[in-house]
Motif scaffolding. Structure first.
Motif, PDB file in Angstrom:
ATOM      1  N   ARG A  17       2.081   8.004   2.458  1.00  0.00           N
ATOM      2  CA  ARG A  17       2.212   8.642   3.768  1.00  0.00           C
ATOM      3  C   ARG A  17       2.970   9.971   3.698  1.00  0.00           C
ATOM      4  O   ARG A  17       3.312  10.545   4.722  1.00  0.00           O
ATOM      5  CB  ARG A  17       2.918   7.692   4.732  1.00  0.00           C
ATOM      6  N   TYR A  50      -5.806   3.787   0.615  1.00  0.00           N
ATOM      7  CA  TYR A  50      -4.370   3.818   0.893  1.00  0.00           C
ATOM      8  C   TYR A  50      -4.022   2.447   1.444  1.00  0.00           C
ATOM      9  O   TYR A  50      -4.639   1.984   2.396  1.00  0.00           O
ATOM     10  CB  TYR A  50      -4.046   4.926   1.889  1.00  0.00           C
ATOM     11  N   THR A  51      -3.046   1.786   0.820  1.00  0.00           N
ATOM     12  CA  THR A  51      -2.769   0.404   1.180  1.00  0.00           C
ATOM     13  C   THR A  51      -1.362   0.236   1.738  1.00  0.00           C
ATOM     14  O   THR A  51      -0.510   1.116   1.624  1.00  0.00           O
ATOM     15  CB  THR A  51      -2.940  -0.523  -0.031  1.00  0.00           C
ATOM     16  N   LEU A  52      -1.160  -0.944   2.286  1.00  0.00           N
ATOM     17  CA  LEU A  52       0.113  -1.332   2.845  1.00  0.00           C
ATOM     18  C   LEU A  52       0.647  -2.492   2.016  1.00  0.00           C
ATOM     19  O   LEU A  52      -0.102  -3.417   1.684  1.00  0.00           O
ATOM     20  CB  LEU A  52      -0.123  -1.765   4.292  1.00  0.00           C
ATOM     21  N   ASP A  53       1.907  -2.461   1.646  1.00  0.00           N
ATOM     22  CA  ASP A  53       2.515  -3.531   0.859  1.00  0.00           C
ATOM     23  C   ASP A  53       3.221  -4.479   1.824  1.00  0.00           C
ATOM     24  O   ASP A  53       4.263  -4.141   2.381  1.00  0.00           O
ATOM     25  CB  ASP A  53       3.494  -2.931  -0.152  1.00  0.00           C
ATOM     26  N   ILE A  54       2.633  -5.645   2.050  1.00  0.00           N
ATOM     27  CA  ILE A  54       3.161  -6.617   3.006  1.00  0.00           C
ATOM     28  C   ILE A  54       3.758  -7.788   2.249  1.00  0.00           C
ATOM     29  O   ILE A  54       3.174  -8.283   1.284  1.00  0.00           O
ATOM     30  CB  ILE A  54       2.029  -7.104   3.937  1.00  0.00           C
TER      31      ILE A  54
END
Length: 146
Positions: A17, A50-54
């Motif tokens: 981001r 583009y990923t999100l680390d959850i």
């Protein structure tokens, strides 16, 4: 791919981001030039997303397991759509060795995991390992600093 592309990739791996203006300052290019490079890397498939680390624990997914599955190659046509549709499957890899597939899954309980393993056994023999801890958590591919 030149050193500027590699530096952009390293910066985006740390924080996807990061504003283009900030990236531009880091690589000493204009914002439009950086945007063009990122667009090119996306079109070439170098940047796939583009990923999100959850944190799965925060969502009640307390069980992480690896399941090895031994199945016949002729079953792949049926197996691949099945496994792709399973929301608890984090990864599925066709591998060498005594087993054909290595499947990484998350579950809310051992009972849920047991039910899923039962579905997999339609395709062949399974062997399961439950993760206790992860001293090296998942990480990105290392980009050389040549």
């Amino acid at each position: 791919m030149d050193e500027i592309d590699l530096k952009l990739l390293r910066l985006l791996q740390k924080n996807s981001r990061t504003p283009v203006k900030t990236l531009a300052g880091e690589v000493n290019l204009s914002s439009p030039a950086v945007s063009a490079r990122i667009d090119r890397l996306e079109r070439q498939g170098v940047i796939r997303g583009y990923t999100l680390d959850i944190d799965p624990l925060q969502l009640g997914q307390h069980i992480l397991a690896y399941i090895r599955l031994d199945m016949q190659p002729v079953q792949k046509e049926e197996f691949y759509p099945f496994i792709a549709a399973c929301p608890n499957v984090l990864e599925c890899n066709c591998v060498t060795g005594n087993y054909s597939m290595l499947i990484k899954v998350s579950s809310t309980s051992t009972q849920e995991l047991d039910g899923f393993i039962g579905q997999l056994q339609h395709f062949g023999k399974t062997e399961t390992q439950i993760v206790f801890s992860s001293p090296v958590p998942p990480r990105q591919v290392q980009i050389s600093a040549d």
